[in-house]
Design a protein around this motif. Sequence first.
Motif, short mmCIF file in Angstrom:
data_model
loop_
_atom_site.label_atom_id
_atom_site.label_comp_id
_atom_site.label_asym_id
_atom_site.label_seq_id
_atom_site.Cartn_x
_atom_site.Cartn_y
_atom_site.Cartn_z
N TYR A 139 1.14 -0.89 0.00
CA TYR A 139 -0.15 -0.27 -0.05
C TYR A 139 1.05 1.22 0.07
N ASP A 140 1.24 1.57 -1.38
CA ASP A 140 2.41 2.40 -1.73
C ASP A 140 2.16 4.11 -1.83
N ASN A 141 -0.02 3.76 -1.57
CA ASN A 141 0.00 4.79 -2.06
C ASN A 141 0.30 5.77 -3.30
N SER A 142 1.08 5.21 -4.31
CA SER A 142 1.40 5.65 -5.66
C SER A 142 0.67 6.25 -6.51
N CYS A 143 -0.20 5.80 -6.62
CA CYS A 143 -1.43 5.57 -7.29
C CYS A 143 -2.77 6.70 -6.86
N PHE A 144 -2.55 6.87 -6.12
CA PHE A 144 -3.98 7.24 -5.43
C PHE A 144 -3.43 9.12 -5.08
N ALA A 145 -3.28 10.37 -5.79
CA ALA A 145 -3.06 11.78 -5.59
C ALA A 145 -3.30 12.67 -3.95
N SER A 146 -4.60 11.93 -3.50
CA SER A 146 -4.51 12.46 -2.99
C SER A 146 -6.41 10.90 -2.02
N ARG A 147 -5.78 11.38 -0.43
CA ARG A 147 -6.85 10.02 0.10
C ARG A 147 -7.74 10.82 1.11
N ALA A 148 -9.03 11.56 0.98
CA ALA A 148 -9.65 12.42 1.67
C ALA A 148 -10.53 11.32 2.14
N THR A 149 -11.51 11.56 3.53
CA THR A 149 -12.45 10.66 4.12
C THR A 149 -13.72 11.37 2.72
N GLY A 150 -14.46 9.93 2.80
CA GLY A 150 -15.80 9.96 1.92
C GLY A 150 -15.34 9.86 0.14
N SER A 151 -16.18 9.66 -1.00
CA SER A 151 -16.07 9.49 -1.97
C SER A 151 -14.91 10.47 -2.97
N ASN A 152 -13.82 9.35 -3.50
CA ASN A 152 -12.40 10.00 -4.26
C ASN A 152 -12.36 9.70 -5.82
N SER A 153 -13.08 10.05 -6.52
CA SER A 153 -12.41 9.36 -8.39
C SER A 153 -11.05 9.36 -8.94
N TYR A 154 -10.56 9.00 -9.58
CA TYR A 154 -9.20 9.01 -10.10
C TYR A 154 -8.99 8.90 -11.95
N THR A 155 -8.52 9.56 -12.08
CA THR A 155 -9.13 9.37 -13.67
C THR A 155 -7.44 8.75 -14.15
N TYR A 156 -7.01 8.17 -15.57
CA TYR A 156 -5.89 8.09 -15.24
C TYR A 156 -5.43 7.16 -16.88
N ASP A 157 -4.28 8.43 -18.05
CA ASP A 157 -3.77 8.26 -19.25
C ASP A 157 -3.47 6.32 -19.02
N LEU A 158 -2.78 6.00 -20.13
CA LEU A 158 -1.99 4.79 -20.39
C LEU A 158 -1.33 5.25 -21.15
N ARG A 159 -0.15 4.61 -21.67
CA ARG A 159 0.96 4.49 -22.53
C ARG A 159 1.52 4.04 -22.43
N LEU A 160 1.89 3.38 -23.34
CA LEU A 160 2.95 1.36 -23.96
C LEU A 160 3.81 2.19 -25.35
N ARG A 161 4.85 1.89 -24.15
CA ARG A 161 6.58 2.34 -25.00
C ARG A 161 6.47 0.73 -25.82
N VAL A 162 7.18 1.18 -27.09
CA VAL A 162 7.57 0.01 -27.81
C VAL A 162 8.61 0.54 -28.87
N LEU A 163 9.81 -0.79 -27.99
CA LEU A 163 11.41 0.22 -28.91
C LEU A 163 11.40 -0.40 -30.37
N TRP A 164 12.33 -0.15 -30.87
CA TRP A 164 12.76 0.07 -32.49
C TRP A 164 13.52 -1.92 -32.40
N PHE A 165 13.22 -2.45 -31.54
CA PHE A 165 14.08 -3.92 -31.66
C PHE A 165 12.81 -5.15 -31.21
N ASP A 166 11.71 -4.56 -30.96
CA ASP A 166 10.42 -5.21 -30.54
C ASP A 166 10.08 -5.28 -31.52
N ASP A 167 9.29 -6.92 -31.63
CA ASP A 167 8.89 -7.37 -32.90
C ASP A 167 7.83 -7.34 -32.78
#
Length: 473
Positions: free
Chosen positions: A431-459
């Motif tokens: 429980y490192d809390n890295s992906c939750f910017a704040s953790r207030a009591t009550g209801s909290n919503s978090y929306t995330y972008d996702l990014r995938l890295r493909v390198l030149w040598f990958d098939d």
Amino acid sequence: MRAARWLGCLAVGLALVLALAMAGVLAVAPTEYLYGTAQTSNYIISSPANSLDGAFNGALASATGDFGDGPSNYWTFTGIQDTAGPYVLGVLAETRFYQSGWANDTFAMDLYDGAAWTTIATFGSANPPPAALTTVSYDVSAILSTVVKVNAAQLRFVGVGKTGQRDSITLYVDGVRLGVETGPAPTPTPTPTLTPTPTPTPVPPTGTTDIQPDRSADSYPGDTTAYTHTVTNVGASFDDKDITAVSSLGWTVALYAADGVTLLTDHNSNGIPDTDRLNSGASTTIVVKVSAPPTAIPGTVDVTTVTASSGRNPIPANQDTATDATTVAGVISLSISYPTVAFGQVSPGGEVDPAVSGVTSTTDDLGSYYLIAAPEQVTVTSNAAWNGYCRAQENTGTASTITIADGRLEWRLAGGGTWTPFLLTGGPPPYDNSCFASRATGSNSYTYDLRLRVLWFDDPGTFSTVLTFGASQ
């Protein structure tokens, strides 16, 4: 959308049914709780592990059928943990459950002692089964009076009979348990020497009163907890015992007769609810229901003082009190919009798979980035401080060199922020809390972008993973 409600870790992909509780306790405090570990039913049990997880925690199993239509319909907990004690001083049988679909059929709760089944509760028109999650408890010390009987115990819901058309009843069960108080065998009391019986001396009427025992239980915010007490007229003449109850925190308190349904009323016309007439030495059972407000803070303890006093002679010397201590438990839930993430076909050149919507790409000297903007929304609702984590399972697609372990999949809060690689799922959740910017009591919503890295040598190949977000108080 998937949701889970736990007092402990919440993991994506587990279905959650929220829990309500109503509990009673032994006259002497249990020294151990023995939970059901095996079960069987003539109907299909959904999420069966939830009722065998060794805790009353709001995680529910369920089964649907004609539970009121005779004894061939049952849900039996066939394995209950063994006691570690040398001698049984008292036993409480408890189950935390509720139902839907019941109209007027009758079913029972039975207890097995290794030799025979005994009915300890009957639910029907006179005693409706709970429609909200409730902890019901019964003193079964007389049934499970030895270690051998406790270790052979089973508990079941079983049909008794239908009334008119069969009711299709769904039972939702958090679990069953025995609260056992153990200790050394009591020392036999020496037989007293008989003495001549003295001539009775007339005793004037008195209202001497006894109420037992003190109780305690955990409760969720918004729940109602029921406590049973025995009121005894220990005076020399008949009496009506007036009953009052006061919550230390101003919570709502209601007084009921032994059935837990009929409100106590005023029989002696003094404006106070009472037990009605009790002859000398007679006892009756009352039920005190204490309701925690929805805004109650976890860890809060309310002490309700229940006073029984003489209706005939209401002086302080003729009253007695018992207390009901209710501790508020924590509640937390988590939901995630799309735990499974697929980028489709990816390659170093940045070609986008037309079969997968919402994916864009950019290229640089090292290869390409694939982006899915704001695909994930996670909502955490908690009534106390909490911690969280996020992880990702290893790529299940065909692009074998593009892995979570290499840090290829990254996240950031939607629209900006630093890109952070997902760590690989495995081992106990940190429980490192890295992906939750704040953790207030009550209801909290978090929306995330996702990014995938493909390198030149990958098939070229496909990339897919399952994301895990967890939260715990």
